[in-house]
Design a protein around this motif. Structure first.
Motif, short mmCIF file in Angstrom:
data_model
loop_
_atom_site.label_atom_id
_atom_site.label_comp_id
_atom_site.label_asym_id
_atom_site.label_seq_id
_atom_site.Cartn_x
_atom_site.Cartn_y
_atom_site.Cartn_z
N UNK A 1 0.78 -1.26 0.02
CA UNK A 1 -0.09 0.26 -0.01
C UNK A 1 0.85 1.25 0.04
N UNK A 2 0.30 2.26 -0.68
CA UNK A 2 1.06 3.70 -0.64
C UNK A 2 0.27 4.57 0.19
N UNK A 3 0.62 5.32 0.85
CA UNK A 3 0.09 6.68 1.60
C UNK A 3 0.35 7.64 0.77
N UNK A 4 -0.51 8.59 0.08
CA UNK A 4 0.08 9.72 -0.76
C UNK A 4 -0.53 11.01 -0.08
N UNK A 5 0.54 11.98 0.18
CA UNK A 5 0.11 13.08 0.86
C UNK A 5 -0.07 14.10 -0.23
#
Length: 187
Positions: A88-92
């Motif tokens: 998973x990637x958390x994108x800010x």
């Protein structure tokens, strides 16, 4: 028969003459008298030059998006409500006004203090920029062409897809004090 012997008077006169000539030469060369060489000067036209400027300022707030390995995206209003898994990637995402003034200015936009990221987050963190026309590019090699632009910046924090077994299960990942740094680099 007596031999003729040089008298001290004749040696002394010769020595005195050599010393006098040497002393005179010293006085002429460096003892108050200077040798003149030709020289000339030319005044150059002056002027004023200004230094450049480098700055980044937020425009509005930032949002988080959870991006799955399959590309699905979910906007996250509260990070504490999601559970991420490897891959998973958390994108800010946020908008930022750039100041890049300088004829030869080149800068990179990075996340500083990468060492303070939670364990299990892949480094280096990926920073992408999108200008007002929708053109996307990496956060490197930014030039004065972007001066005054408000750009959209995406920072991707990926949970290491190589995490195996039960490593990092039931782990809290804390993202605090994320700092974007705009740094001049060598062109």
């Amino acid at each position: 028969m007596t031999e003729a012997v040089a008298t001290p008077k004749s040696v002394s006169s010769r020595t005195k003459a050599i010393i006098a000539i040497a002393a005179g030469a010293v006085l002429l060369l460096g003892g108050g008298t200077t040798l003149a060489y030709w020289s000339t000067t030319q005044t150059l036209a002056g002027g004023t030059v200004a230094s450049g400027d480098l700055d980044i300022q937020p425009v509005g707030g930032q949002t988080w998006t959870l991006v799955g390995e399959d590309g699905t995206e979910v906007v996250v209003t509260d990070l504490s409500t999601i559970d991420i898994v490897p891959g998973d990637t958390l994108q800010l995402t946020g908008d930022f006004a750039l100041t890049l003034i300088g004829d030869n200015l080149v800068a990179d936009l990075t996340v500083s203090d990468v060492a303070n990221l939670p364990a299990g987050i892949v480094t280096p963190v990926v920073v992408n920029v999108e200008d007002s026309t929708g053109v996307a590019f990496p956060g490197t090699g930014l030039t004065s062409d972007l001066n005054g632009e408000t750009v959209s910046v995406n920072v991707d924090f990926q949970f290491d897809p190589q995490t195996v077994g039960t490593d990092l299960q039931l782990t809290d990942f804390t993202f605090e004090d994320i700092t974007l740094t705009l740094t001049q680099v060598q062109p």
